[in-house]
Write a protein that holds these residues in place. Structure first.
Motif, PDB file in Angstrom:
ATOM      1  N   VAL A   1       0.840  -1.199   0.000  1.00 29.83           N
ATOM      2  CA  VAL A   1       0.000   0.000   0.000  1.00 29.83           C
ATOM      3  C   VAL A   1       0.875   1.249   0.000  1.00 29.83           C
ATOM      4  N   GLY A   2       1.950   1.213   0.776  1.00 31.14           N
ATOM      5  CA  GLY A   2       2.850   2.354   0.843  1.00 31.14           C
ATOM      6  C   GLY A   2       3.639   2.336   2.127  1.00 31.14           C
ATOM      7  N   PHE A   3       4.446   3.371   2.319  1.00 33.05           N
ATOM      8  CA  PHE A   3       5.255   3.520   3.523  1.00 33.05           C
ATOM      9  C   PHE A   3       4.773   4.716   4.331  1.00 33.05           C
ATOM     10  N   PHE A   4       4.758   4.529   5.640  1.00 31.37           N
ATOM     11  CA  PHE A   4       4.419   5.619   6.543  1.00 31.37           C
ATOM     12  C   PHE A   4       5.677   6.027   7.316  1.00 31.37           C
ATOM     13  N   ASP A   5       5.528   6.883   8.314  1.00 32.28           N
ATOM     14  CA  ASP A   5       6.621   7.410   9.143  1.00 32.28           C
ATOM     15  C   ASP A   5       7.714   8.051   8.287  1.00 32.28           C
ATOM     16  N   TRP A   6       7.449   9.277   7.867  1.00 29.75           N
ATOM     17  CA  TRP A   6       8.368  10.035   7.025  1.00 29.75           C
ATOM     18  C   TRP A   6       9.239  10.992   7.841  1.00 29.75           C
ATOM     19  N   ASP A   7       9.363  10.749   9.139  1.00 29.16           N
ATOM     20  CA  ASP A   7      10.106  11.666  10.001  1.00 29.16           C
ATOM     21  C   ASP A   7      11.579  11.807   9.610  1.00 29.16           C
ATOM     22  N   PHE A   8      12.139  10.774   8.996  1.00 26.56           N
ATOM     23  CA  PHE A   8      13.563  10.824   8.664  1.00 26.56           C
ATOM     24  C   PHE A   8      13.812  11.284   7.229  1.00 26.56           C
ATOM     25  N   ALA A   9      12.780  11.754   6.566  1.00 28.80           N
ATOM     26  CA  ALA A   9      12.962  12.301   5.223  1.00 28.80           C
ATOM     27  C   ALA A   9      13.979  13.438   5.273  1.00 28.80           C
ATOM     28  N   ALA A  10      14.860  13.464   4.273  1.00 32.61           N
ATOM     29  CA  ALA A  10      15.906  14.491   4.217  1.00 32.61           C
ATOM     30  C   ALA A  10      16.585  14.402   2.859  1.00 32.61           C
ATOM     31  N   PRO A  11      17.270  15.464   2.455  1.00 26.79           N
ATOM     32  CA  PRO A  11      17.971  15.447   1.159  1.00 26.79           C
ATOM     33  C   PRO A  11      19.137  14.460   1.153  1.00 26.79           C
ATOM     34  N   VAL A  12      19.129  13.582   0.149  1.00 21.67           N
ATOM     35  CA  VAL A  12      20.184  12.580  -0.040  1.00 21.67           C
ATOM     36  C   VAL A  12      20.309  12.310  -1.534  1.00 21.67           C
ATOM     37  N   THR A  13      21.325  11.553  -1.917  1.00 21.39           N
ATOM     38  CA  THR A  13      21.360  11.050  -3.283  1.00 21.39           C
ATOM     39  C   THR A  13      20.369   9.897  -3.387  1.00 21.39           C
ATOM     40  N   PRO A  14      19.805   9.644  -4.564  1.00 26.64           N
ATOM     41  CA  PRO A  14      18.936   8.474  -4.702  1.00 26.64           C
ATOM     42  C   PRO A  14      19.632   7.180  -4.280  1.00 26.64           C
ATOM     43  N   GLU A  15      20.931   7.069  -4.570  1.00 28.04           N
ATOM     44  CA  GLU A  15      21.681   5.861  -4.217  1.00 28.04           C
ATOM     45  C   GLU A  15      21.714   5.649  -2.700  1.00 28.04           C
ATOM     46  N   TRP A  16      21.799   6.748  -1.938  1.00 24.92           N
ATOM     47  CA  TRP A  16      21.840   6.663  -0.475  1.00 24.92           C
ATOM     48  C   TRP A  16      20.533   6.098   0.066  1.00 24.92           C
ATOM     49  N   ASP A  17      19.409   6.562  -0.493  1.00 25.05           N
ATOM     50  CA  ASP A  17      18.088   6.051  -0.102  1.00 25.05           C
ATOM     51  C   ASP A  17      17.933   4.601  -0.522  1.00 25.05           C
ATOM     52  N   LEU A  18      18.401   4.292  -1.723  1.00 24.81           N
ATOM     53  CA  LEU A  18      18.355   2.922  -2.235  1.00 24.81           C
ATOM     54  C   LEU A  18      19.172   1.993  -1.349  1.00 24.81           C
ATOM     55  N   ALA A  19      20.317   2.467  -0.870  1.00 25.36           N
ATOM     56  CA  ALA A  19      21.205   1.641  -0.058  1.00 25.36           C
ATOM     57  C   ALA A  19      20.533   1.211   1.233  1.00 25.36           C
ATOM     58  N   PHE A  20      19.859   2.145   1.913  1.00 26.83           N
ATOM     59  CA  PHE A  20      19.214   1.757   3.161  1.00 26.83           C
ATOM     60  C   PHE A  20      18.045   0.816   2.905  1.00 26.83           C
ATOM     61  N   THR A  21      17.302   1.057   1.845  1.00 26.11           N
ATOM     62  CA  THR A  21      16.150   0.204   1.551  1.00 26.11           C
ATOM     63  C   THR A  21      16.602  -1.218   1.235  1.00 26.11           C
ATOM     64  N   ALA A  22      17.692  -1.365   0.486  1.00 26.38           N
ATOM     65  CA  ALA A  22      18.253  -2.690   0.228  1.00 26.38           C
ATOM     66  C   ALA A  22      18.710  -3.331   1.534  1.00 26.38           C
ATOM     67  N   PHE A  23      19.353  -2.548   2.379  1.00 29.63           N
ATOM     68  CA  PHE A  23      19.831  -3.030   3.667  1.00 29.63           C
ATOM     69  C   PHE A  23      18.680  -3.628   4.483  1.00 29.63           C
ATOM     70  N   ALA A  24      17.535  -2.970   4.435  1.00 33.39           N
ATOM     71  CA  ALA A  24      16.396  -3.390   5.241  1.00 33.39           C
ATOM     72  C   ALA A  24      15.652  -4.576   4.661  1.00 33.39           C
ATOM     73  N   TRP A  25      15.609  -4.688   3.333  1.00 32.79           N
ATOM     74  CA  TRP A  25      14.734  -5.672   2.701  1.00 32.79           C
ATOM     75  C   TRP A  25      15.451  -6.887   2.124  1.00 32.79           C
ATOM     76  N   VAL A  26      16.713  -6.781   1.714  1.00 34.48           N
ATOM     77  CA  VAL A  26      17.365  -7.969   1.114  1.00 34.48           C
ATOM     78  C   VAL A  26      17.347  -9.168   2.067  1.00 34.48           C
ATOM     79  N   PRO A  27      17.631  -9.091   3.356  1.00 30.60           N
ATOM     80  CA  PRO A  27      18.169  -7.975   4.114  1.00 30.60           C
ATOM     81  C   PRO A  27      19.684  -8.127   4.259  1.00 30.60           C
ATOM     82  N   LEU A  28      20.358  -6.995   4.516  1.00 30.40           N
ATOM     83  CA  LEU A  28      21.805  -6.983   4.651  1.00 30.40           C
ATOM     84  C   LEU A  28      22.247  -6.610   6.064  1.00 30.40           C
TER      85      LEU A  28
END
Length: 261
Positions: A141-168
């Motif tokens: 459906v989507g993601f909630f809790d956007w409190d940590f939103a902040a300017p980053v490179t797309p790769e930086w955001d991708l890196a954490f998401t991979a870390f959480a879901w692969v998971p790494l």
């Protein structure tokens, strides 16, 4: 007004559901997050909460994302670690990055963990992990809790998401979450990157993941030392130490260090 129902999760204060809305105590970063969510709504991106202002108690009001969440129990449901969930999350992130690419934060925008926007950056979610996802009938459906939103490179955001879901994350952490197929992680990482559309080799990307996780651990310690209660709780729970462990373990990820045990 409808009866309030406390929602699971949250390190400080948490959130309550009131009808089809969620109410949360705001932070100094909340107006910036609301500007981001309003941009996403205007861009037609429907897999994020809508910002609905503030209630009479001064709490921020967001639309409720219906569906199942992993909550606080461990281990997580087996479907969290399915290939289908991995693909859906990667595609969500790709669509989100496309929608947010045209977002220019308002002057004086404040983010919880700081950072200044400049062309070439996006305002990432930065915490698109299983504990912040809502699912219904097997669909994200989507993601909630956007409190940590902040300017980053797309790769930086991708890196954490991979870390959480692969998971790494560290093996002890992901075992507790119900994942033990360690030998399958290189394949799952490539599947995730392909679904997102990342065409680079996985080795340098894993280096980026390690840098991202190291920065997160350092940020937790720094903010806890400044007195933030949410971050002090993370220190008490050993979150920063677990992240340090993950960084060490990932040093062997692309050099044959992965095994089934």
């Amino acid at each position: 007004m409808s009866e309030e129902q406390r929602l699971p999760g949250g390190n400080t204060g948490g959130a309550v559901r009131v009808g089809d809305t969620v109410r949360r105590v705001p932070g100094r970063w909340t107006p910036s997050v609301h500007a981001l969510l309003q941009h996403l709504e205007g861009a037609g991106f429907g897999q994020a909460p809508r910002a609905l202002g503030f209630d009479e108690q001064g709490r921020e009001v967001l639309s409720y994302l219906p569906g199942e969440t992993v909550g606080v129990a461990r281990p997580w449901p087996a479907w969290v670690h399915s290939d289908d969930a991995l693909r859906q999350v990667a595609r969500w992130l790709r669509s989100f990055h496309a929608a947010v690419a045209s977002f220019v934060p308002p002057p004086g925008a404040v983010w919880r963990e700081g950072g200044a926007w400049r062309p070439g950056l996006v305002v990432g979610h930065n915490d698109a992990a299983p504990y912040n996802a809502a699912w219904a009938d097997g669909r994200l459906v989507g993601f909630f809790d956007w409190d940590f939103a902040a300017p980053v490179t797309p790769e930086w955001d991708l890196a954490f998401t991979a870390f959480a879901w692969v998971p790494l994350h560290a093996r002890d952490v992901v075992r507790a979450e119900g994942f033990t197929a360690f030998a399958d992680r290189p394949r799952r990482l490539r599947l995730f990157l392909d679904a997102y559309g990342w065409e680079g080799p996985p080795g340098p990307f894993v280096d980026t993941v390690r840098q991202r996780v190291s920065a997160s651990a350092a940020g937790i310690r720094r903010t806890a030392a400044a007195g933030d209660p949410a971050y002090r709780l993370m220190i008490e729970q050993g979150v920063d130490v677990a992240l340090d462990t993950a960084v060490r373990e990932l040093a062997g990820f692309q050099s044959g260090g992965e095994s089934s045990t």
